[in-house]
Design an enzyme around this catalytic site. Sequence first.
Site, short mmCIF file in Angstrom:
data_model
loop_
_atom_site.label_atom_id
_atom_site.label_comp_id
_atom_site.label_asym_id
_atom_site.label_seq_id
_atom_site.Cartn_x
_atom_site.Cartn_y
_atom_site.Cartn_z
N ASN A 1 0.83 -1.20 0.00
CA ASN A 1 0.00 0.00 0.00
C ASN A 1 0.87 1.25 0.00
OD1 ASN A 1 -2.51 -1.37 0.08
ND2 ASN A 1 -2.21 -1.77 2.26
N CYS A 2 0.26 2.35 -0.38
CA CYS A 2 0.92 3.65 -0.44
C CYS A 2 1.61 3.94 0.89
CB CYS A 2 -0.12 4.72 -0.75
SG CYS A 2 0.56 6.35 -1.01
N PRO A 3 2.81 4.41 0.88
CA PRO A 3 3.62 4.91 -0.24
C PRO A 3 4.62 3.89 -0.77
CG PRO A 3 4.66 5.59 1.78
CD PRO A 3 3.42 4.79 2.17
N LEU A 4 4.56 2.63 -0.32
CA LEU A 4 5.58 1.65 -0.71
C LEU A 4 5.72 1.44 -2.22
CD1 LEU A 4 5.30 -0.95 2.17
CD2 LEU A 4 7.05 0.78 1.80
N ASP B 1 -2.70 -1.63 -5.10
CA ASP B 1 -3.21 -0.47 -4.37
C ASP B 1 -4.08 0.37 -5.31
OD1 ASP B 1 -3.72 1.75 -2.82
OD2 ASP B 1 -1.63 2.26 -2.48
#
Length: 76
Positions: A13-16, A40
């Site tokens: 999920n964000c920001p990965l 995501d």
Amino acid sequence: MTPDRLIDLSGLNCPLPILRAKKALADMASGAVLEVIATDAGAPKDFEAFCRQTGNALLESTTTAEGKFRMVLRRK
């Protein structure tokens, strides 16, 4: 178009996804193409903004038959 590198960021999920793509692009030559697969829901908009801010080109942004998001970027 055949990408120079493919990274599957499914499940992150964000920001990965952006951070992993940024790291991958840093290891690539100028003009190289990176294909990113993500799950995501915010990834398409996140990558659009990322490319706008960094000067990289977003060549494609599609949804696969499996419901994953596929973005193709060209390093500046």
